[in-house]
Enzyme design. Sequence first.
Site, PDB file in Angstrom:
ATOM      1  N   ASP A   1      -2.128  -0.667  -1.451  1.00 21.75           N
ATOM      2  CA  ASP A   1      -3.242   0.261  -1.339  1.00 21.75           C
ATOM      3  C   ASP A   1      -3.537   0.593   0.123  1.00 21.75           C
ATOM      4  O   ASP A   1      -3.351  -0.243   1.009  1.00 21.75           O
ATOM      5  CB  ASP A   1      -4.489  -0.359  -1.982  1.00 21.75           C
TER       6      ASP A   1
ATOM      7  N   HIS B   1       2.211   7.386   2.985  1.00 23.20           N
ATOM      8  CA  HIS B   1       3.073   6.924   1.888  1.00 23.20           C
ATOM      9  C   HIS B   1       4.475   6.606   2.402  1.00 23.20           C
ATOM     10  O   HIS B   1       5.101   5.616   1.971  1.00 23.20           O
ATOM     11  CB  HIS B   1       3.139   7.982   0.793  1.00 23.20           C
TER      12      HIS B   1
ATOM     13  N   LEU C   1      16.262 -12.219  -4.030  1.00 26.58           N
ATOM     14  CA  LEU C   1      14.918 -11.875  -4.485  1.00 26.58           C
ATOM     15  C   LEU C   1      14.971 -11.009  -5.736  1.00 26.58           C
ATOM     16  O   LEU C   1      15.728 -10.040  -5.807  1.00 26.58           O
ATOM     17  CB  LEU C   1      14.178 -11.118  -3.381  1.00 26.58           C
TER      18      LEU C   1
ATOM     19  N   SER D   1      -7.080  -2.194 -11.216  1.00 24.64           N
ATOM     20  CA  SER D   1      -6.526  -0.850 -11.423  1.00 24.64           C
ATOM     21  C   SER D   1      -5.428  -0.814 -12.483  1.00 24.64           C
ATOM     22  O   SER D   1      -4.378  -0.195 -12.295  1.00 24.64           O
ATOM     23  CB  SER D   1      -6.008  -0.270 -10.094  1.00 24.64           C
TER      24      SER D   1
END
Length: 240
Positions: A12, A29, A123, A188
């Site tokens: 966020d 972004h 990962l 959210s």
Amino acid sequence: MVIPQHVAIILDGNGRWAKSKGMPRNYGHAQGSKNVERICEEAYRMGIKYLTVYAFSTENWNRPGDEVAALMKLLRNYMKTCLKTAAKNDMKIRVIGEVSRLEEDIRTRIAELEEATKNNGGLNFQIAINYGSRDEIIRGVRRLARDCVDGKVMPEEIEEKMLEGYLDTHDIPDPDLLIRTSGELRLSNFLLWQLAYTEFYFTDIHWPDFTKEELIKAVEHFNARDRRFGKVKEEQGQDV
């Protein structure tokens, strides 16, 4: 220090970060996307085995059209760079969410990325795209209901583990730690089922400014909590 096995992050503050610098939201972004790559590398070095990020929610379609178009363009570019990052760091990529609404070329790139990385042993990186937890649960329940109608499952057999098998996150352990950046204190519609016993960490830092040091700080807070439910086992962690 005990390292959480699975960390989830709500990314966020990209737009607010850009605005604070006099730049358009799309710039934020783009910088946030680059930071995802950096944090993936740092998380793996720390010993985190699963990292799930909230990239694009089902509600994000309600943003202005030009911003959504820019996000889709950024997503296309990210799918290309993510393949290189995955090869470099031995990452296994998985996209969760309802991808059918995405353009065909994006869906194709997602499928190619998942196929190319499915045997990687580093990962485990989950990207939530067009994801909403309520939507995920509804889709899972519909699949389960169809199996009941087909006689594959009896209603009395339904329990937690069975329902989890119908969710997008099947075969992925629930998050031990959720991080949300930029000072917001809500979930959210993110991983509502999976976060039942997760520890939460909120920071005012905007996502593009979230660094390795901030990640370590979040893990330190995680270690300070009394984990009586869903406790991370000592042997799952390692020193950093």
